[in-house]
Scaffold this motif. Structure first.
Motif, PDB file in Angstrom:
ATOM      1  N   THR A 162      44.715  -3.403  -4.547  1.00 43.15           N
ATOM      2  CA  THR A 162      44.832  -2.016  -4.091  1.00 43.15           C
ATOM      3  C   THR A 162      44.814  -2.030  -2.572  1.00 43.15           C
ATOM      4  O   THR A 162      43.753  -1.914  -1.951  1.00 43.15           O
ATOM      5  CB  THR A 162      43.676  -1.147  -4.627  1.00 43.15           C
ATOM      6  N   PRO A 163      45.966  -2.188  -1.936  1.00 40.77           N
ATOM      7  CA  PRO A 163      45.986  -2.425  -0.483  1.00 40.77           C
ATOM      8  C   PRO A 163      45.444  -1.252   0.334  1.00 40.77           C
ATOM      9  O   PRO A 163      44.706  -1.471   1.295  1.00 40.77           O
ATOM     10  CB  PRO A 163      47.470  -2.680  -0.185  1.00 40.77           C
ATOM     11  N   HIS A 164      45.805  -0.022  -0.008  1.00 43.31           N
ATOM     12  CA  HIS A 164      45.452   1.127   0.816  1.00 43.31           C
ATOM     13  C   HIS A 164      44.668   2.142  -0.016  1.00 43.31           C
ATOM     14  O   HIS A 164      44.896   2.279  -1.224  1.00 43.31           O
ATOM     15  CB  HIS A 164      46.706   1.788   1.392  1.00 43.31           C
ATOM     16  N   ALA A 165      43.766   2.860   0.634  1.00 42.92           N
ATOM     17  CA  ALA A 165      42.899   3.779  -0.097  1.00 42.92           C
ATOM     18  C   ALA A 165      42.607   5.008   0.748  1.00 42.92           C
ATOM     19  O   ALA A 165      42.641   4.973   1.988  1.00 42.92           O
ATOM     20  CB  ALA A 165      41.592   3.094  -0.501  1.00 42.92           C
ATOM     21  N   LEU A 166      42.304   6.100   0.060  1.00 40.06           N
ATOM     22  CA  LEU A 166      41.927   7.375   0.663  1.00 40.06           C
ATOM     23  C   LEU A 166      40.521   7.722   0.214  1.00 40.06           C
ATOM     24  O   LEU A 166      40.217   7.681  -0.990  1.00 40.06           O
ATOM     25  CB  LEU A 166      42.911   8.476   0.248  1.00 40.06           C
ATOM     26  N   THR A 167      39.647   8.069   1.167  1.00 40.68           N
ATOM     27  CA  THR A 167      38.272   8.448   0.864  1.00 40.68           C
ATOM     28  C   THR A 167      38.011   9.831   1.441  1.00 40.68           C
ATOM     29  O   THR A 167      38.173  10.038   2.652  1.00 40.68           O
ATOM     30  CB  THR A 167      37.274   7.440   1.457  1.00 40.68           C
ATOM     31  N   LEU A 168      37.618  10.758   0.581  1.00 38.84           N
ATOM     32  CA  LEU A 168      37.345  12.129   0.990  1.00 38.84           C
ATOM     33  C   LEU A 168      35.871  12.447   0.775  1.00 38.84           C
ATOM     34  O   LEU A 168      35.219  11.871  -0.094  1.00 38.84           O
ATOM     35  CB  LEU A 168      38.201  13.119   0.193  1.00 38.84           C
ATOM     36  N   GLY A 169      35.364  13.409   1.545  1.00 36.00           N
ATOM     37  CA  GLY A 169      33.987  13.833   1.371  1.00 36.00           C
ATOM     38  C   GLY A 169      33.583  14.833   2.418  1.00 36.00           C
ATOM     39  O   GLY A 169      33.913  14.688   3.597  1.00 36.00           O
ATOM     40  N   ALA A 170      32.878  15.862   1.982  1.00 32.43           N
ATOM     41  CA  ALA A 170      32.388  16.872   2.913  1.00 32.43           C
ATOM     42  C   ALA A 170      31.215  16.320   3.713  1.00 32.43           C
ATOM     43  O   ALA A 170      30.736  15.202   3.481  1.00 32.43           O
ATOM     44  CB  ALA A 170      31.982  18.127   2.143  1.00 32.43           C
ATOM     45  N   THR A 171      30.746  17.108   4.654  1.00 36.92           N
ATOM     46  CA  THR A 171      29.595  16.714   5.462  1.00 36.92           C
ATOM     47  C   THR A 171      28.380  16.490   4.578  1.00 36.92           C
ATOM     48  O   THR A 171      28.103  17.275   3.668  1.00 36.92           O
ATOM     49  CB  THR A 171      29.291  17.797   6.508  1.00 36.92           C
ATOM     50  N   SER A 219      27.964  14.265   2.316  1.00 32.02           N
ATOM     51  CA  SER A 219      28.299  13.899   0.944  1.00 32.02           C
ATOM     52  C   SER A 219      28.127  12.405   0.677  1.00 32.02           C
ATOM     53  O   SER A 219      28.190  11.978  -0.470  1.00 32.02           O
ATOM     54  CB  SER A 219      29.742  14.311   0.627  1.00 32.02           C
ATOM     55  N   GLY A 220      27.934  11.613   1.714  1.00 32.85           N
ATOM     56  CA  GLY A 220      27.785  10.171   1.557  1.00 32.85           C
ATOM     57  C   GLY A 220      29.006   9.379   1.938  1.00 32.85           C
ATOM     58  O   GLY A 220      29.028   8.156   1.777  1.00 32.85           O
ATOM     59  N   LYS A 221      30.031  10.055   2.486  1.00 31.78           N
ATOM     60  CA  LYS A 221      31.258   9.354   2.862  1.00 31.78           C
ATOM     61  C   LYS A 221      31.000   8.336   3.971  1.00 31.78           C
ATOM     62  O   LYS A 221      31.537   7.223   3.938  1.00 31.78           O
ATOM     63  CB  LYS A 221      32.314  10.365   3.306  1.00 31.78           C
ATOM     64  N   SER A 222      30.204   8.708   4.957  1.00 25.75           N
ATOM     65  CA  SER A 222      29.920   7.785   6.059  1.00 25.75           C
ATOM     66  C   SER A 222      29.143   6.568   5.579  1.00 25.75           C
ATOM     67  O   SER A 222      29.373   5.451   6.062  1.00 25.75           O
ATOM     68  CB  SER A 222      29.140   8.513   7.161  1.00 25.75           C
ATOM     69  N   VAL A 223      28.227   6.758   4.623  1.00 25.31           N
ATOM     70  CA  VAL A 223      27.478   5.626   4.083  1.00 25.31           C
ATOM     71  C   VAL A 223      28.409   4.703   3.307  1.00 25.31           C
ATOM     72  O   VAL A 223      28.290   3.475   3.378  1.00 25.31           O
ATOM     73  CB  VAL A 223      26.325   6.129   3.200  1.00 25.31           C
ATOM     74  N   TYR A 224      29.351   5.273   2.578  1.00 22.04           N
ATOM     75  CA  TYR A 224      30.345   4.467   1.859  1.00 22.04           C
ATOM     76  C   TYR A 224      31.148   3.620   2.850  1.00 22.04           C
ATOM     77  O   TYR A 224      31.345   2.418   2.647  1.00 22.04           O
ATOM     78  CB  TYR A 224      31.260   5.386   1.062  1.00 22.04           C
ATOM     79  N   GLN A 225      31.609   4.242   3.924  1.00 23.67           N
ATOM     80  CA  GLN A 225      32.377   3.515   4.936  1.00 23.67           C
ATOM     81  C   GLN A 225      31.509   2.464   5.618  1.00 23.67           C
ATOM     82  O   GLN A 225      31.958   1.341   5.869  1.00 23.67           O
ATOM     83  CB  GLN A 225      32.927   4.510   5.951  1.00 23.67           C
ATOM     84  N   ARG A 226      30.271   2.809   5.895  1.00 24.43           N
ATOM     85  CA  ARG A 226      29.346   1.878   6.541  1.00 24.43           C
ATOM     86  C   ARG A 226      29.090   0.659   5.657  1.00 24.43           C
ATOM     87  O   ARG A 226      29.063  -0.485   6.125  1.00 24.43           O
ATOM     88  CB  ARG A 226      28.048   2.617   6.836  1.00 24.43           C
ATOM     89  N   ASN A 227      28.903   0.898   4.368  1.00 27.10           N
ATOM     90  CA  ASN A 227      28.669  -0.198   3.427  1.00 27.10           C
ATOM     91  C   ASN A 227      29.905  -1.084   3.310  1.00 27.10           C
ATOM     92  O   ASN A 227      29.803  -2.319   3.205  1.00 27.10           O
ATOM     93  CB  ASN A 227      28.293   0.373   2.061  1.00 27.10           C
ATOM     94  N   LEU A 228      31.077  -0.466   3.353  1.00 30.86           N
ATOM     95  CA  LEU A 228      32.315  -1.237   3.292  1.00 30.86           C
ATOM     96  C   LEU A 228      32.456  -2.153   4.501  1.00 30.86           C
ATOM     97  O   LEU A 228      32.818  -3.334   4.376  1.00 30.86           O
ATOM     98  CB  LEU A 228      33.496  -0.278   3.201  1.00 30.86           C
ATOM     99  N   THR A 271      39.068   7.827  -3.584  1.00 29.05           N
ATOM    100  CA  THR A 271      37.631   8.043  -3.773  1.00 29.05           C
ATOM    101  C   THR A 271      37.282   9.391  -3.183  1.00 29.05           C
ATOM    102  O   THR A 271      37.603   9.655  -2.014  1.00 29.05           O
ATOM    103  CB  THR A 271      36.805   6.937  -3.082  1.00 29.05           C
ATOM    104  N   ALA A 272      36.649  10.233  -3.969  1.00 32.80           N
ATOM    105  CA  ALA A 272      36.281  11.575  -3.520  1.00 32.80           C
ATOM    106  C   ALA A 272      34.788  11.779  -3.741  1.00 32.80           C
ATOM    107  O   ALA A 272      34.311  11.738  -4.876  1.00 32.80           O
ATOM    108  CB  ALA A 272      37.082  12.648  -4.259  1.00 32.80           C
ATOM    109  N   HIS A 273      34.063  11.986  -2.638  1.00 31.92           N
ATOM    110  CA  HIS A 273      32.687  12.441  -2.726  1.00 31.92           C
ATOM    111  C   HIS A 273      32.710  13.966  -2.912  1.00 31.92           C
ATOM    112  O   HIS A 273      33.750  14.542  -3.205  1.00 31.92           O
ATOM    113  CB  HIS A 273      31.925  12.031  -1.466  1.00 31.92           C
ATOM    114  N   ARG A 274      31.577  14.590  -2.737  1.00 29.99           N
ATOM    115  CA  ARG A 274      31.541  16.050  -2.903  1.00 29.99           C
ATOM    116  C   ARG A 274      32.476  16.706  -1.884  1.00 29.99           C
ATOM    117  O   ARG A 274      32.408  16.422  -0.691  1.00 29.99           O
ATOM    118  CB  ARG A 274      30.113  16.564  -2.709  1.00 29.99           C
ATOM    119  N   VAL A 275      33.365  17.561  -2.379  1.00 33.13           N
ATOM    120  CA  VAL A 275      34.301  18.281  -1.517  1.00 33.13           C
ATOM    121  C   VAL A 275      34.007  19.781  -1.630  1.00 33.13           C
ATOM    122  O   VAL A 275      33.436  20.254  -2.612  1.00 33.13           O
ATOM    123  CB  VAL A 275      35.762  17.995  -1.908  1.00 33.13           C
TER     124      VAL A 275
END
Length: 451
Positions: free
Chosen positions: A174-183, A185-194, A351-355
Motif C-alpha cells: 500500500t504505497p500511499h495513504a490518507l489519514t484524517l482526524g479532527a483536533t 482525535s489521535g491523528k498526531s499520535v498515529y503520525q508520531r508512532n509511524l 485511516t480516519a480518526h474521529r471526524v
C-alpha cells in the motif's frame, strides 16, 4: 471442607477483580480455558441456531431409511483448528458443500452473543476455509502491543486491531495513504508512532508541516528534509519530483533488457535493482494538507496549483521510484479545489480518526464501504487514537494506536539519527539542528482603569 470452600471463594474473588481491573490478565489465567470449553460444548447448537448447518447428504438419508435407523442430523462446519491467543481464540472452520463464507460473516454478531465473547470477526482464507477471530475482552480500551512483531523492510507496526491482531503499515503493498482526524482525535499520535517505527528502518523521511513545524521539527534529527510553510513546501515538492526523475533514469539504465537475461532480473522499480545500486526509499509525510490547498490571492492560487500538481505526480509515479506518501489532515474534501479528488484516487490506504462531519468520512471511505463511513462518524470523543482503517479492496477494521509521547518519539529519532541519509536533490531542505531564535511575545495591553 471449609478450607476448600475458602479457596474456591478466593479464586472467584480473584477472577472477578482481574476481570474488572486487568482483563488481559483475567483472559490469560481464567478466560481462555472457560471460553474454549464454552465454544466446544455449545458449538453444534450454536451453529444450528445461527443457520450455519446443512442437511445431511442424500446417500445418508437413503442409508438410514433402508436400515430403519433415525435420520442423521444436520451438519455444522468442521472445526479444523482452535487456537488460543493472548487476546482471544482463533477458530478455523471447513465449510460444508453449499455453505458460503458470506453466511459466516453475516452471523458474526450472533456468534459473539452465543459464545459470550467480546467480538467476532470473519475472513476467508481460501475456498472452503473460514477463520473466526474471537476476542475475549476490549483490546482497544488499553492498547498493549505484543512484545514480538513481524517487521520487515518498509513494513512497520502502527496500531492494534479490534480482533487482537497487529495492524501494519506496509509500503510495498500500500504505497500511499490518507489519514484524517479532527483536533484531539489521535491523528498526531498515529503520525508520531509511524515516524518512530520508521526511524529504525533504512529510509529517508521527508516532512511538510505548515504549523510552523511544531509537529515534525522536534523529530528533525531523523528527517532528511523538512518544510514549515507552503512556499518552502512547493520548492521541496519540486525537488522531490526532480529526485524521482533521477531515480527513473537510474532504473532505465539498469533494466538489463537483453536476450541472455532472465525475465525475473529485469528491473521495473528500485526493489529490482542490486543492493549496491538501489536508491534509498523516501517517505513523504504531509501534516495538515488543507494548508497547502488554501489560497487567498492569485499568487497563492498559483502556488497551490503547483503544490497539488506535484503531489499528484508523486502519487501517480512515485511508487516505482521508492517514494511513498502519507497525507494527513483534519479535513479532506472536494472544496479544497481541483486535483484533490485526483490525489485521493491514488491514496490506497485510508485511516480516519474521529471526524467532525460526514463528508470527511465519505471522502475517506465513500468509495470503499458504507459501513466504514458509519463506523468512522460513530467514534466517541473520549477514545482518542481509535480509528477506522481500510483500503481499496473494501475491507475495513477498527484500530487504536498505542500512546506515544512526543518525548518518546524524539528519543527514538535521536537514537537512530545516524540512519538519516543525505539526498543531494534535497540538501537545501535539510533541517538545521540548532534551536530557533527566541521570539518575543508582546505583553497584553493593560486594561483601562475606571474611576
Amino acid at each position: 471442607m471449609s478450607w476448600l470452600t475458602g479457596f474456591l471463594g478466593l479464586v472467584v474473588v480473584t477472577a472477578g477483580l482481574l476481570r474488572w481491573r486487568r482483563p488481559a490478565w483475567y483472559w490469560l489465567t481464567f478466560g481462555v480455558a472457560l471460553a474454549t470449553a464454552r465454544v466446544l460444548v455449545r458449538y453444534g447448537s450454536v451453529m444450528d441456531a445461527c443457520g450455519l448447518t446443512v442437511p445431511p447428504p442424500r446417500w445418508r438419508l437413503t442409508f438410514a431409511r433402508m436400515t430403519n435407523r433415525p435420520a442423521p442430523e444436520s451438519r455444522s462446519p468442521r472445526i479444523l483448528r482452535l487456537r488460543p491467543t493472548r487476546t482471544g481464540l482463533v477458530l478455523r472452520l471447513g465449510l460444508r458443500p453449499g455453505q458460503d463464507a458470506f453466511d459466516v460473516a453475516a452471523a458474526t454478531d450472533r456468534l459473539r452473543h452465543s459464545f459470550a465473547m467480546y467480538g467476532v470477526t470473519s475472513r476467508e482464507l481460501r475456498s472452503g476455509v473460514v477463520e473466526l477471530r474471537m476476542t475475549g475482552y476490549d483490546v482497544l480500551k488499553r492498547v498493549q502491543m505484543p512484545a514480538k512483531v513481524d517487521t520487515a523492510p518498509m513494513r512497520v507496526p502502527v496500531a492494534l486491531r479490534e480482533d487482537g491482531a497487529v495492524h501494519y503499515r506496509d509500503y510495498r503493498t500500500t504505497p500511499h495513504a490518507l489519514t484524517l482526524g479532527a483536533t484531539k482525535s489521535g491523528k498526531s499520535v498515529y503520525q508520531r508512532n509511524l515516524v518512530a517505527e520508521l526511524a529504525a528502518q533504512d529510509v529517508a523521511l521527508v516532512g511538510i508541516d505548515c504549523k510552523q513545524g511544531v509537529e515534525l521539527f522536534p523529530l528533525a534529527r531523523r528527517f532528511s528534509a523538512l518544510a514549515d510553510n507552503p512556499d518552502t513546501a512547493a520548492e521541496l515538492l519540486d525537488a522531490l519530483v526532480t529526485h524521482m526523475e533521477g531515480v527513473y533514469h537510474l532504473i532505465r539504465a539498469e533494466q538489463r533488457i537483453t536476450a541472455d537475461v532472465p525475465d525475473a532480473e529485469i528491473a521495473a522499480d528500485i526493489w529490482d535493482l542490486p543492493d549496491r545500486l538501489r536508491p534509498i526509499p523516501v517517505v513523504l509525510l504531509v501534516d495538515e494538507v488543507a494548508e497547502l490547498a488554501l489560497f487567498a490571492s492569485k499568487d497563492e492560487e498559483k502556488r497551490r496549483d503547483r503544490i497539488v500538481t506535484a503531489l499528484v505526480r508523486l502519487a501517480q509515479l512515485g511508487r516505482a521510484a521508492g517514494i511513498y506518501l502519507e497525507i494527513c489532515g483534519q479535513r479532506f474534501g472536494s472544496e479544497l479545489g481541483k486535483g484533490i479528488t485526483m490525489l485521493r484516487a491514488q491514496l490506497t490506504g485510508r485511516t480516519a480518526h474521529r471526524v467532525n462531519d460526514e463528508p470527511s468520512a465519505n471522502m475517506a471511505f465513500g468509495d470503499i464501504s458504507p459501513d466504514a463511513v458509519l463506523a468512522a462518524i460513530q467514534i466517541p470523543t473520549e477514545t482518542p487514537g481509535l480509528a477506522v482503517t481500510g483500503d481499496s479492496t473494501g475491507g475495513w477494521a477498527r484500530i487504536r494506536t498505542p500512546h506515544t509521547s512526543l518525548r518518546q518519539a524524539v528519543n527514538t529519532c535521536n537514537r537512530h539519527a545516524d540512519r538519516t541519509p543525505d539526498l543531494p536533490a534535497l540538501a537545501a531542505f535539510r533541517p538545521a539542528l540548532t534551536g530557533p531564535d527566541p521570539v518575543e511575545i508582546p505583553a497584553p495591553a493593560a486594561a483601562p482603569v475606571t474611576a
